[in-house]
Design a protein around this motif. Structure first.
Motif, PDB file in Angstrom:
ATOM      1  N   PHE A  14       0.981  -1.156   0.117  1.00  0.00           N
ATOM      2  CA  PHE A  14      -0.001   0.019   0.094  1.00  0.00           C
ATOM      3  C   PHE A  14       0.894   1.364   0.097  1.00  0.00           C
ATOM      4  O   PHE A  14       0.469   2.238  -0.279  1.00  0.00           O
ATOM      5  CB  PHE A  14      -0.958   0.075   1.345  1.00  0.00           C
ATOM      6  CG  PHE A  14      -2.059  -0.817   1.155  1.00  0.00           C
ATOM      7  CD1 PHE A  14      -2.168  -2.143   1.480  1.00  0.00           C
ATOM      8  CD2 PHE A  14      -3.296  -0.128   1.058  1.00  0.00           C
ATOM      9  CE1 PHE A  14      -3.086  -2.686   1.690  1.00  0.00           C
ATOM     10  CE2 PHE A  14      -4.434  -1.105   1.017  1.00  0.00           C
ATOM     11  CZ  PHE A  14      -4.323  -2.315   1.093  1.00  0.00           C
ATOM     12  N   PHE A  15       2.173   0.913   0.408  1.00  0.00           N
ATOM     13  CA  PHE A  15       2.978   2.121   0.423  1.00  0.00           C
ATOM     14  C   PHE A  15       3.784   2.418  -0.728  1.00  0.00           C
ATOM     15  O   PHE A  15       5.221   2.853  -0.403  1.00  0.00           O
ATOM     16  CB  PHE A  15       3.670   2.268   1.940  1.00  0.00           C
ATOM     17  CG  PHE A  15       2.656   2.457   3.010  1.00  0.00           C
ATOM     18  CD1 PHE A  15       1.406   3.019   2.921  1.00  0.00           C
ATOM     19  CD2 PHE A  15       3.091   2.182   4.315  1.00  0.00           C
ATOM     20  CE1 PHE A  15       0.563   3.155   3.972  1.00  0.00           C
ATOM     21  CE2 PHE A  15       2.120   2.195   5.373  1.00  0.00           C
ATOM     22  CZ  PHE A  15       0.793   2.745   5.110  1.00  0.00           C
ATOM     23  N   SER A  16       3.522   1.656  -1.732  1.00  0.00           N
ATOM     24  CA  SER A  16       4.375   1.481  -2.663  1.00  0.00           C
ATOM     25  C   SER A  16       5.815   0.360  -2.461  1.00  0.00           C
ATOM     26  O   SER A  16       6.174   0.365  -1.575  1.00  0.00           O
ATOM     27  CB  SER A  16       5.031   2.940  -3.315  1.00  0.00           C
ATOM     28  OG  SER A  16       4.085   3.872  -3.417  1.00  0.00           O
TER      29      SER A  16
ATOM     30  N   ASP B 132      -7.961  -2.447  12.586  1.00  0.00           N
ATOM     31  CA  ASP B 132      -7.413  -1.916  11.267  1.00  0.00           C
ATOM     32  C   ASP B 132      -7.444  -2.846  10.341  1.00  0.00           C
ATOM     33  O   ASP B 132      -6.888  -4.067  10.712  1.00  0.00           O
ATOM     34  CB  ASP B 132      -6.089  -1.731  11.845  1.00  0.00           C
ATOM     35  CG  ASP B 132      -5.128  -0.859  10.806  1.00  0.00           C
ATOM     36  OD1 ASP B 132      -5.396   0.446  10.580  1.00  0.00           O
ATOM     37  OD2 ASP B 132      -4.111  -1.335  10.597  1.00  0.00           O
ATOM     38  N   VAL B 133      -7.735  -2.652   9.056  1.00  0.00           N
ATOM     39  CA  VAL B 133      -7.708  -3.341   7.967  1.00  0.00           C
ATOM     40  C   VAL B 133      -7.980  -5.106   8.308  1.00  0.00           C
ATOM     41  O   VAL B 133      -7.352  -5.992   7.887  1.00  0.00           O
ATOM     42  CB  VAL B 133      -6.214  -3.543   7.258  1.00  0.00           C
ATOM     43  CG1 VAL B 133      -5.985  -2.032   6.574  1.00  0.00           C
ATOM     44  CG2 VAL B 133      -5.183  -3.801   8.142  1.00  0.00           C
ATOM     45  N   ILE B 134      -9.042  -5.217   9.272  1.00  0.00           N
ATOM     46  CA  ILE B 134      -9.289  -6.467   9.625  1.00  0.00           C
ATOM     47  C   ILE B 134      -9.680  -7.576   8.449  1.00  0.00           C
ATOM     48  O   ILE B 134      -9.613  -8.821   8.703  1.00  0.00           O
ATOM     49  CB  ILE B 134     -10.230  -6.351  10.661  1.00  0.00           C
ATOM     50  CG1 ILE B 134     -10.227  -7.697  11.592  1.00  0.00           C
ATOM     51  CG2 ILE B 134     -11.554  -6.288  10.086  1.00  0.00           C
ATOM     52  CD1 ILE B 134      -9.001  -8.083  12.489  1.00  0.00           C
TER      53      ILE B 134
ATOM     54  N   GLY C 201      -5.701   6.208  -8.625  1.00  0.00           N
ATOM     55  CA  GLY C 201      -5.856   6.211  -6.988  1.00  0.00           C
ATOM     56  C   GLY C 201      -6.218   7.605  -6.472  1.00  0.00           C
ATOM     57  O   GLY C 201      -6.417   8.526  -7.257  1.00  0.00           O
ATOM     58  N   ARG C 202      -5.680   7.790  -5.040  1.00  0.00           N
ATOM     59  CA  ARG C 202      -6.224   8.969  -4.347  1.00  0.00           C
ATOM     60  C   ARG C 202      -5.231   9.954  -4.751  1.00  0.00           C
ATOM     61  O   ARG C 202      -5.542  11.203  -4.342  1.00  0.00           O
ATOM     62  CB  ARG C 202      -6.216   8.557  -2.875  1.00  0.00           C
ATOM     63  CG  ARG C 202      -4.759   8.289  -2.382  1.00  0.00           C
ATOM     64  CD  ARG C 202      -4.779   8.063  -1.026  1.00  0.00           C
ATOM     65  NE  ARG C 202      -5.091   8.917  -0.240  1.00  0.00           N
ATOM     66  CZ  ARG C 202      -5.396   8.689   1.157  1.00  0.00           C
ATOM     67  NH1 ARG C 202      -5.437   7.461   1.576  1.00  0.00           N
ATOM     68  NH2 ARG C 202      -5.941   9.814   1.724  1.00  0.00           N
ATOM     69  N   PHE C 203      -4.144   9.773  -5.431  1.00  0.00           N
ATOM     70  CA  PHE C 203      -3.070  11.041  -5.558  1.00  0.00           C
ATOM     71  C   PHE C 203      -3.262  11.524  -7.133  1.00  0.00           C
ATOM     72  O   PHE C 203      -2.572  12.656  -7.281  1.00  0.00           O
ATOM     73  CB  PHE C 203      -1.739  10.510  -5.316  1.00  0.00           C
ATOM     74  CG  PHE C 203      -1.481  10.410  -3.722  1.00  0.00           C
ATOM     75  CD1 PHE C 203      -1.086   8.893  -3.376  1.00  0.00           C
ATOM     76  CD2 PHE C 203      -1.872  11.025  -2.821  1.00  0.00           C
ATOM     77  CE1 PHE C 203      -1.035   8.629  -2.193  1.00  0.00           C
ATOM     78  CE2 PHE C 203      -1.506  10.626  -1.408  1.00  0.00           C
ATOM     79  CZ  PHE C 203      -1.314   9.608  -1.432  1.00  0.00           C
TER      80      PHE C 203
ATOM     81  N   ILE D  68       4.104   8.206   5.294  1.00  0.00           N
ATOM     82  CA  ILE D  68       4.823   7.412   4.715  1.00  0.00           C
ATOM     83  C   ILE D  68       4.094   7.007   3.217  1.00  0.00           C
ATOM     84  O   ILE D  68       4.974   6.678   2.223  1.00  0.00           O
ATOM     85  CB  ILE D  68       5.176   6.069   5.593  1.00  0.00           C
ATOM     86  CG1 ILE D  68       6.145   5.036   4.798  1.00  0.00           C
ATOM     87  CG2 ILE D  68       3.785   5.672   6.003  1.00  0.00           C
ATOM     88  CD1 ILE D  68       6.307   4.088   5.964  1.00  0.00           C
ATOM     89  N   GLU D  69       2.813   7.023   3.384  1.00  0.00           N
ATOM     90  CA  GLU D  69       2.222   6.646   2.152  1.00  0.00           C
ATOM     91  C   GLU D  69       2.283   7.654   0.944  1.00  0.00           C
ATOM     92  O   GLU D  69       2.755   7.513  -0.042  1.00  0.00           O
ATOM     93  CB  GLU D  69       0.695   6.472   2.299  1.00  0.00           C
ATOM     94  CG  GLU D  69      -0.021   6.042   1.135  1.00  0.00           C
ATOM     95  CD  GLU D  69      -1.599   6.085   1.265  1.00  0.00           C
ATOM     96  OE1 GLU D  69      -2.210   7.160   1.913  1.00  0.00           O
ATOM     97  OE2 GLU D  69      -2.460   5.335   0.669  1.00  0.00           O
ATOM     98  N   THR D  70       2.292   9.109   1.576  1.00  0.00           N
ATOM     99  CA  THR D  70       2.274  10.052   0.480  1.00  0.00           C
ATOM    100  C   THR D  70       3.766  10.121  -0.295  1.00  0.00           C
ATOM    101  O   THR D  70       4.023  10.072  -1.328  1.00  0.00           O
ATOM    102  CB  THR D  70       1.995  11.626   1.392  1.00  0.00           C
ATOM    103  OG1 THR D  70       1.087  11.357   1.868  1.00  0.00           O
ATOM    104  CG2 THR D  70       2.286  12.483   0.419  1.00  0.00           C
TER     105      THR D  70
HETATM  106  O1  TEU Z   1      -5.385   1.894   6.854  1.00  0.00           O
HETATM  107  C1  TEU Z   1      -5.399   0.947   5.826  1.00  0.00           C
HETATM  108  C2  TEU Z   1      -5.907   1.485   4.645  1.00  0.00           C
HETATM  109  O2  TEU Z   1      -6.385   1.016   3.940  1.00  0.00           O
HETATM  110  C3  TEU Z   1      -5.295   2.978   4.374  1.00  0.00           C
HETATM  111  O3  TEU Z   1      -3.774   2.818   4.500  1.00  0.00           O
HETATM  112  C4  TEU Z   1      -5.954   3.343   3.100  1.00  0.00           C
HETATM  113  O4  TEU Z   1      -5.813   1.998   2.230  1.00  0.00           O
HETATM  114  C5  TEU Z   1      -4.983   4.069   2.213  1.00  0.00           C
HETATM  115  O5  TEU Z   1      -4.436   5.081   2.955  1.00  0.00           O
HETATM  116  C6  TEU Z   1      -5.297   4.417   0.919  1.00  0.00           C
HETATM  117  O6  TEU Z   1      -4.604   5.348   0.308  1.00  0.00           O
HETATM  118  C7  TEU Z   1      -5.110   1.470   8.130  1.00  0.00           C
HETATM  119  C8  TEU Z   1      -4.847   2.731   8.912  1.00  0.00           C
HETATM  120  O7  TEU Z   1      -6.051   3.371   9.263  1.00  0.00           O
HETATM  121  C9  TEU Z   1      -3.597   3.484   8.169  1.00  0.00           C
HETATM  122  O8  TEU Z   1      -3.360   4.642   8.822  1.00  0.00           O
HETATM  123  C10 TEU Z   1      -2.274   2.494   8.283  1.00  0.00           C
HETATM  124  O9  TEU Z   1      -1.403   3.170   7.466  1.00  0.00           O
HETATM  125  C11 TEU Z   1      -2.828   1.279   7.695  1.00  0.00           C
HETATM  126  O10 TEU Z   1      -4.058   0.713   7.913  1.00  0.00           O
HETATM  127  C12 TEU Z   1      -1.820   0.278   8.145  1.00  0.00           C
HETATM  128  O11 TEU Z   1      -1.884   0.018   9.179  1.00  0.00           O
END
Ligand code: TEU
Ligand code: CA
Length: 569
Positions: free
Chosen positions: A160-162, A216-218, A309-311, A403-405
């Motif tokens: 998810f973080f590339s 979280d992301v269960i 996606g979102r960006f 970190i995602e950005t």
């Molecule tokens: O988020 C999961 C998640 O789906 C987000 O990361 C979302 O998919 C992404 O931002 C979309 O671009 C949860 C938490 O809410 C997030 O803050 C965490 O980074 C992630 O899980 C990992 O724990």
């Protein structure tokens, strides 16, 4: 349109959350009591009367557990201790006590799809001989590839973080799976020892007095067969969320969690489920057979996603949003919906789907709140959303912390995209928009901290802050307070059937809520131009305006971003 008649079953005591409103606190950005520029639990303790004033019933606290902070606490190295950044277990015990004294419940953030790579479980698992080796996803390199070289990853999954979702570990010559950062290795839920360890930890927190969990992301805890997926063009990797969402043993794992931890307690549980579907959400939240009170779905917050996606988001599509609302309101069956626009991962709604110009910011923030809070479900208010806080004017790579950005930015640059082409979309979509310090007053650092905060305060804090709004009865804050009060008092708001009117009109959001003899009509103009109401509406001119944004001077016209809720009967 077949309208499911919701059973008139009186709300059971354990359905208390069907009339509740939840407030999310992102501790790092809420309030800093010890002057290190980072929010903490003592900072939260100093603002509990503010939450009482707003009238919320539950606080969802984003993680405060021990963590290297690689993903701001969503990388946990000890689930049963508090990171010194935020405080101590005693501080949490005090928070539980102080919230309960105010009739407010506390929901902790349960991050158990993965741990930190600094968790003792993972440090032990690194040893191939360890009894904990199988607590994580370890796999040998792909056949015929040199370990540690590009393409040797066991599958082509992207994080998810590339970048690849597999990290090579030279010590054992194998790779471990991390759907998020490489410092967030995924737990192996196939292993019953892992499930027992998680369930024991959950029970430990319940014994301590917490009232539920946000999970979280269960829906990622059950992994699909480890195989390649469809490649996302140009990346050499598969970023297809549906590949990893809702794995085949998810219902079984959630059922076991319900049986061993959740059952029979007066809890609220909300499963964050990126990529889940309405049909599955209805099953997971069915009172008879489901394990959870409700889920966070992601369909609506992806409606404005661009090609990558979102960006590179596009303008908010109101007609598609209204279709989504109708689908989830009708389709959840006996289950239950969460209602949200914002959280710590989403940009500010007044900038994303409202109008954050000085002229329309307040009206649009109030109207977005009315559109969301007048639906059937449990609304979530993210810190600052009740003030109409806006996105931050990000201009340079150095402005970001997320970190995602930064992962997306670096990948885009590696793929040759010029910085000036990627920055505008990053600025609009970055999670950092939600993580700028809470704006308490017009003083230094907006009253968040005495020293320079970890992430810059929005320059508009002098105009947008809690102190100014608490004393202004027409503020966004008091509009939220009135919406929350209305939900507490009115069964039509809590349980009424939603019927969307004029679904194809992209300027207006108009729907009714009906419960027994009671009926409310929601009228909202989601544009900055006045709109004449269409013919064929129920006769509403002489009805009581239950909550509105403007003095009504023409019942048949809504001013820019004007909304009204009227009681038809
Ligand atoms: O988020 C999961 C998640 O789906 C987000 O990361 C979302 O998919 C992404 O931002 C979309 O671009 C949860 C938490 O809410 C997030 O803050 C965490 O980074 C992630 O899980 C990992 O724990
Ligand atoms: Ca602090």
């Amino acid at each position: 349109m077949t309208s499911i008649v919701h059973s008139a079953r009186a709300a059971r005591p354990d359905d208390w959350w069907r009339s509740a409103v939840v407030y999310q606190i992102y501790p790092r950005s809420f309030a800093d009591a010890n002057g290190d520029g980072i929010g903490d639990i003592k900072g939260i303790l100093s603002h509990l009367d503010y939450l009482s004033m707003l009238g919320v019933d539950v606080v969802w606290l984003s993680p405060v557990f021990r963590s290297p902070q690689d993903d701001n606490g969503y990388d946990i190295s000890d689930y049963q201790d508090i990171d010194p950044l935020f405080g101590t277990l005693d501080d949490v015990d005090k928070l539980i006590e102080e919230l309960h004294d105010r009739g407010i419940k506390l929901v902790m953030d349960l991050v158990v799809n993965h741990t930190s790579d600094e968790h003792p479980w993972f440090e032990s698992s690194r040893d191939p001989q360890s009894p904990k080796r199988d607590w994580y996803w370890w796999r040998p390199p792909r056949e015929g590839h040199e370990p540690g070289t590009p393409g040797a990853e066991p599958t082509n999954w992207g994080s998810f973080f590339s970048g690849p979702a597999w990290q090579y570990d030279p010590r054992s010559g194998e790779y471990y799976l991390h759907l998020f950062s490489r410092k967030q290795p995924d737990l192996n839920w196939e292993n019953p020892e892992v499930r027992t360890a998680v369930f024991d930890m959950m029970s430990w927190w319940l014994e301590r007095g917490v009232d539920g969990f946000r999970m979280d992301v269960i829906n990622l805890i059950s992994k699909p067969v480890l195989a390649d997926g469809p490649e996302t063009p140009g990346t050499g990797l598969c970023y297809d969320l549906s590949l990893v969402a809702d794995g085949h043993r998810l219902t079984e794992f959630l059922g076991e969690m319900h049986e061993r931890v959740l059952k029979g307690r007066n809890l609220i549980s909300v499963g964050e489920m990126p990529g889940t579907t309405l049909e599955k959400a209805a099953r997971y939240t069915d009172p008879q057979t489901g394990a959870l009170s409700m889920v966070f779905q992601f369909e609506h917050v992806m409606l404005d996603n661009g090609p990558t996606g979102r960006f590179d988001s596009k303008p908010w599509p109101w007609v598609e949003y209204k279709e989504n609302v109708t689908r989830w309101q009708k389709g959840i069956g006996q289950g239950w919906n969460s209602l949200y626009f914002e959280n710590h991962d989403q940009p500010r709604s007044v900038s994303r789907m409202g109008d954050d110009s000085p002229r329309f910011r307040e009206a649009s923030a109030k109207t977005l709140a009315t559109v969301l809070h007048m639906q059937r479900g449990t609304p979530y208010v993210y810190q600052g959303e009740e003030l109409g806080m806006t996105n931050y004017p990000f201009e340079a790579e150095g402005d970001f912390r997320d970190i995602e950005t930064l992962g997306y930015l670096h990948q885009a640059l590696r793929m040759g995209t010029p910085l000036e082409d990627v920055l505008p979309g990053l600025a609009r979509g970055s999670r950092d928009n939600a993580r700028t310090p809470m704006q308490w007053d017009s003083g230094v650092n907006a009253g968040f901290s005495e020293t320079g905060p970890w992430l810059a305060v929005n320059p508009n804090a002098a105009e947008i802050n809690a102190a100014a709004q608490l004393v202004d009865p027409d503020s966004v804050f008091h509009h939220y307070r009135r919406l929350i009060q209305l939900r507490h008092d009115d069964k039509v708001v809590q349980l009424g059937e939603l019927e969307m009117l004029f679904p194809d009109d992209e300027r207006l959001v108009i729907f009714t809520r009906t419960w027994g003899e009671g009926q409310l009509l929601v009228l909202a103009n989601v544009t900055s131009e006045p709109v004449r109401l269409p013919l064929g509406l129920p006769d509403h001119g002489a009805c009581e305006v239950v909550i509105g944004t403007h003095e009504v001077d023409d019942v048949d016209v809504l001013a820019g971003w004007e909304s009204r809720v009227v009681r038809l009967s």
